[in-house]
Design a protein around this motif. Structure first.
Motif, PDB file in Angstrom:
ATOM      1  N   PRO A   1     -32.617 -49.440  34.272  1.00  0.00           N
ATOM      2  CA  PRO A   1     -34.036 -49.822  33.935  1.00  0.00           C
ATOM      3  C   PRO A   1     -34.618 -50.368  35.335  1.00  0.00           C
ATOM      4  O   PRO A   1     -33.824 -50.932  36.153  1.00  0.00           O
ATOM      5  CB  PRO A   1     -33.997 -51.100  32.982  1.00  0.00           C
ATOM      6  CG  PRO A   1     -32.539 -51.523  33.297  1.00  0.00           C
ATOM      7  CD  PRO A   1     -31.796 -50.494  33.685  1.00  0.00           C
ATOM      8  N   THR A   2     -36.147 -49.873  35.488  1.00  0.00           N
ATOM      9  CA  THR A   2     -36.847 -50.439  36.743  1.00  0.00           C
ATOM     10  C   THR A   2     -37.992 -51.113  36.209  1.00  0.00           C
ATOM     11  O   THR A   2     -38.414 -50.851  34.980  1.00  0.00           O
ATOM     12  CB  THR A   2     -37.234 -49.373  37.435  1.00  0.00           C
ATOM     13  OG1 THR A   2     -37.845 -48.308  36.599  1.00  0.00           O
ATOM     14  CG2 THR A   2     -35.921 -48.398  37.943  1.00  0.00           C
ATOM     15  N   LEU A   3     -38.215 -52.117  37.190  1.00  0.00           N
ATOM     16  CA  LEU A   3     -39.250 -53.129  36.715  1.00  0.00           C
ATOM     17  C   LEU A   3     -40.435 -52.465  37.101  1.00  0.00           C
ATOM     18  O   LEU A   3     -41.496 -52.757  36.474  1.00  0.00           O
ATOM     19  CB  LEU A   3     -39.185 -54.509  37.486  1.00  0.00           C
ATOM     20  CG  LEU A   3     -37.980 -55.330  36.933  1.00  0.00           C
ATOM     21  CD1 LEU A   3     -37.930 -56.651  37.872  1.00  0.00           C
ATOM     22  CD2 LEU A   3     -38.157 -55.722  35.641  1.00  0.00           C
ATOM     23  N   LYS A   4     -40.513 -51.707  38.014  1.00  0.00           N
ATOM     24  CA  LYS A   4     -41.625 -50.719  38.662  1.00  0.00           C
ATOM     25  C   LYS A   4     -41.311 -50.123  39.773  1.00  0.00           C
ATOM     26  O   LYS A   4     -40.071 -50.158  40.287  1.00  0.00           O
ATOM     27  CB  LYS A   4     -42.904 -51.793  39.281  1.00  0.00           C
ATOM     28  CG  LYS A   4     -42.844 -52.588  40.458  1.00  0.00           C
ATOM     29  CD  LYS A   4     -43.670 -53.231  40.641  1.00  0.00           C
ATOM     30  CE  LYS A   4     -44.215 -53.029  42.227  1.00  0.00           C
ATOM     31  NZ  LYS A   4     -45.130 -51.878  42.629  1.00  0.00           N
ATOM     32  N   SER A   5     -41.901 -48.843  40.180  1.00  0.00           N
ATOM     33  CA  SER A   5     -41.248 -48.017  40.978  1.00  0.00           C
ATOM     34  C   SER A   5     -41.820 -48.473  42.274  1.00  0.00           C
ATOM     35  O   SER A   5     -42.997 -48.950  42.840  1.00  0.00           O
ATOM     36  CB  SER A   5     -42.312 -46.602  40.929  1.00  0.00           C
ATOM     37  OG  SER A   5     -41.777 -45.742  41.835  1.00  0.00           O
ATOM     38  N   VAL A   6     -40.910 -48.826  43.256  1.00  0.00           N
ATOM     39  CA  VAL A   6     -41.070 -49.462  44.575  1.00  0.00           C
ATOM     40  C   VAL A   6     -40.633 -48.313  45.682  1.00  0.00           C
ATOM     41  O   VAL A   6     -39.717 -47.751  45.782  1.00  0.00           O
ATOM     42  CB  VAL A   6     -40.064 -50.601  44.780  1.00  0.00           C
ATOM     43  CG1 VAL A   6     -40.071 -50.911  46.391  1.00  0.00           C
ATOM     44  CG2 VAL A   6     -40.327 -51.857  43.768  1.00  0.00           C
ATOM     45  N   GLU A   7     -41.859 -48.072  46.364  1.00  0.00           N
ATOM     46  CA  GLU A   7     -41.791 -46.963  47.386  1.00  0.00           C
ATOM     47  C   GLU A   7     -41.344 -47.650  48.682  1.00  0.00           C
ATOM     48  O   GLU A   7     -42.261 -48.500  49.204  1.00  0.00           O
ATOM     49  CB  GLU A   7     -42.923 -46.289  47.547  1.00  0.00           C
ATOM     50  CG  GLU A   7     -42.781 -44.990  48.603  1.00  0.00           C
ATOM     51  CD  GLU A   7     -41.752 -43.889  48.055  1.00  0.00           C
ATOM     52  OE1 GLU A   7     -41.065 -43.312  48.876  1.00  0.00           O
ATOM     53  OE2 GLU A   7     -41.631 -43.730  46.934  1.00  0.00           O
ATOM     54  N   THR A   8     -40.205 -47.358  49.160  1.00  0.00           N
ATOM     55  CA  THR A   8     -39.669 -47.823  50.462  1.00  0.00           C
ATOM     56  C   THR A   8     -40.236 -47.081  51.596  1.00  0.00           C
ATOM     57  O   THR A   8     -40.043 -45.802  51.304  1.00  0.00           O
ATOM     58  CB  THR A   8     -37.891 -47.869  50.390  1.00  0.00           C
ATOM     59  OG1 THR A   8     -37.735 -48.814  49.361  1.00  0.00           O
ATOM     60  CG2 THR A   8     -37.822 -48.649  51.735  1.00  0.00           C
TER      61      THR A   8
ATOM     62  N   THR B   1     -36.444 -52.044  56.777  1.00  0.00           N
ATOM     63  CA  THR B   1     -37.600 -53.032  56.155  1.00  0.00           C
ATOM     64  C   THR B   1     -38.447 -53.640  57.405  1.00  0.00           C
ATOM     65  O   THR B   1     -39.612 -53.860  57.491  1.00  0.00           O
ATOM     66  CB  THR B   1     -36.861 -54.035  55.328  1.00  0.00           C
ATOM     67  OG1 THR B   1     -36.143 -53.366  54.430  1.00  0.00           O
ATOM     68  CG2 THR B   1     -38.050 -55.100  54.700  1.00  0.00           C
ATOM     69  N   LEU B   2     -37.537 -54.085  58.531  1.00  0.00           N
ATOM     70  CA  LEU B   2     -38.278 -54.609  59.486  1.00  0.00           C
ATOM     71  C   LEU B   2     -39.053 -53.638  60.413  1.00  0.00           C
ATOM     72  O   LEU B   2     -40.137 -53.727  60.793  1.00  0.00           O
ATOM     73  CB  LEU B   2     -37.314 -55.386  60.623  1.00  0.00           C
ATOM     74  CG  LEU B   2     -36.604 -56.456  59.894  1.00  0.00           C
ATOM     75  CD1 LEU B   2     -35.466 -57.037  60.753  1.00  0.00           C
ATOM     76  CD2 LEU B   2     -37.699 -57.569  59.439  1.00  0.00           C
TER      77      LEU B   2
ATOM     78  N   GLY C   1     -44.999 -53.261  58.040  1.00  0.00           N
ATOM     79  CA  GLY C   1     -46.359 -53.113  57.976  1.00  0.00           C
ATOM     80  C   GLY C   1     -46.595 -51.991  56.903  1.00  0.00           C
ATOM     81  O   GLY C   1     -47.989 -52.070  56.602  1.00  0.00           O
ATOM     82  N   LYS C   2     -45.922 -51.286  56.676  1.00  0.00           N
ATOM     83  CA  LYS C   2     -46.137 -50.244  55.710  1.00  0.00           C
ATOM     84  C   LYS C   2     -45.836 -50.437  54.121  1.00  0.00           C
ATOM     85  O   LYS C   2     -45.957 -49.646  53.138  1.00  0.00           O
ATOM     86  CB  LYS C   2     -45.346 -48.945  56.012  1.00  0.00           C
ATOM     87  CG  LYS C   2     -45.677 -48.331  57.377  1.00  0.00           C
ATOM     88  CD  LYS C   2     -44.927 -47.186  57.640  1.00  0.00           C
ATOM     89  CE  LYS C   2     -45.409 -46.730  59.173  1.00  0.00           C
ATOM     90  NZ  LYS C   2     -44.610 -45.399  59.448  1.00  0.00           N
ATOM     91  N   ILE C   3     -45.087 -51.708  53.889  1.00  0.00           N
ATOM     92  CA  ILE C   3     -44.999 -51.973  52.450  1.00  0.00           C
ATOM     93  C   ILE C   3     -46.082 -52.658  51.845  1.00  0.00           C
ATOM     94  O   ILE C   3     -46.935 -53.416  52.600  1.00  0.00           O
ATOM     95  CB  ILE C   3     -43.897 -53.236  52.786  1.00  0.00           C
ATOM     96  CG1 ILE C   3     -42.606 -52.717  53.367  1.00  0.00           C
ATOM     97  CG2 ILE C   3     -43.376 -53.592  51.209  1.00  0.00           C
ATOM     98  CD1 ILE C   3     -41.693 -53.901  53.589  1.00  0.00           C
ATOM     99  N   PRO C   4     -46.536 -51.871  50.936  1.00  0.00           N
ATOM    100  CA  PRO C   4     -47.953 -52.046  50.157  1.00  0.00           C
ATOM    101  C   PRO C   4     -48.160 -53.406  49.586  1.00  0.00           C
ATOM    102  O   PRO C   4     -49.235 -53.532  49.425  1.00  0.00           O
ATOM    103  CB  PRO C   4     -47.666 -50.790  48.879  1.00  0.00           C
ATOM    104  CG  PRO C   4     -46.633 -50.453  48.623  1.00  0.00           C
ATOM    105  CD  PRO C   4     -45.908 -50.946  50.101  1.00  0.00           C
ATOM    106  N   SER C   5     -47.118 -54.209  48.871  1.00  0.00           N
ATOM    107  CA  SER C   5     -47.569 -55.373  48.691  1.00  0.00           C
ATOM    108  C   SER C   5     -46.147 -56.372  48.562  1.00  0.00           C
ATOM    109  O   SER C   5     -45.053 -56.135  49.062  1.00  0.00           O
ATOM    110  CB  SER C   5     -47.851 -55.040  47.072  1.00  0.00           C
ATOM    111  OG  SER C   5     -46.602 -54.781  46.186  1.00  0.00           O
ATOM    112  N   LEU C   6     -46.502 -57.563  48.327  1.00  0.00           N
ATOM    113  CA  LEU C   6     -45.686 -58.618  48.530  1.00  0.00           C
ATOM    114  C   LEU C   6     -44.712 -58.650  47.411  1.00  0.00           C
ATOM    115  O   LEU C   6     -43.326 -58.506  47.645  1.00  0.00           O
ATOM    116  CB  LEU C   6     -46.207 -60.149  48.346  1.00  0.00           C
ATOM    117  CG  LEU C   6     -46.968 -60.734  49.489  1.00  0.00           C
ATOM    118  CD1 LEU C   6     -47.585 -61.967  49.032  1.00  0.00           C
ATOM    119  CD2 LEU C   6     -46.047 -60.714  50.579  1.00  0.00           C
TER     120      LEU C   6
END
Length: 174
Positions: free
Chosen positions: A41-48, A66-67, A71-76
């Motif tokens: 199960p996924t809570l939401k689709s997270v695009e890395t 990630t580091l 700056g390209k990570i869309p949300s907190l």
């Protein structure tokens, strides 16, 4: 009955328990890492960010992705899930490597644990890529997983050393 003998090795009955737990955990790792991603199960689709596609094989080959792509990570929320995944990967091999340190005196050296942890992680990541190629399991080969899994193995070794040193210290006090 004491948990450890005079050389800080597990006593026989506890060795059996730790072996059984290590086998169960190895099975759990296989289920977590080798089943199709779609069954979880996924809570939401997270695009890395930094994802690359090579036919059916998906990979993130940038170390510390990630580091690098912070700056390209869309949300907190996405950042939280990406960090949580990295933390979970640190602890993926931790219990198994700790059990191996308890059970196998021959691997109780930093370089050996580092190599074993890296090779286990490489085997997991490579198998995931092969499964994705053969069966489209929606798995991702990640360099960061190699780093975080290996770090988890090293942390397990350090915990083993702390436990051993405490056993040795307590014996000297007696």
């Amino acid at each position: 009955m004491k948990l450890f003998d005079r050389q800080a090795n597990l006593q026989a009955p506890f060795q059996k328990i730790v072996k059984a737990l290590a086998i169960c955990y190895t099975i759990a790792i296989c289920l977590m890492c080798f089943l199709p991603q779609s069954i979880y199960p996924t809570l939401k689709s997270v695009e890395t960010p930094g994802v690359q596609h090579f036919g059916r094989i998906t990979a993130i080959l940038t170390p510390f992705n990630t580091l690098v792509h912070f700056g390209k990570i869309p949300s907190l929320v996405d950042l939280f899930f990406i960090i949580l995944q990295n933390v979970a990967n640190i602890f993926l091999l931790f219990p198994l490597v700790f059990a191996l340190c308890l059970l196998k005196p021959g691997i109780r050296q930093f370089k050996k644990v580092l190599l074993i942890s890296f090779l286990m992680s490489l085997a997991i990541e490579t198998t995931q890529a092969i499964l994705d190629l053969l069966f489209d399991f929606n798995r991702v080969f990640e360099v960061d997983d190699l780093i975080t899994n290996t770090l988890g193995g090293v942390l397990a070794y350090l915990l083993y050393k702390i436990v051993k040193n405490n056993i040795d210290s307590s014996r000297k006090l007696l």
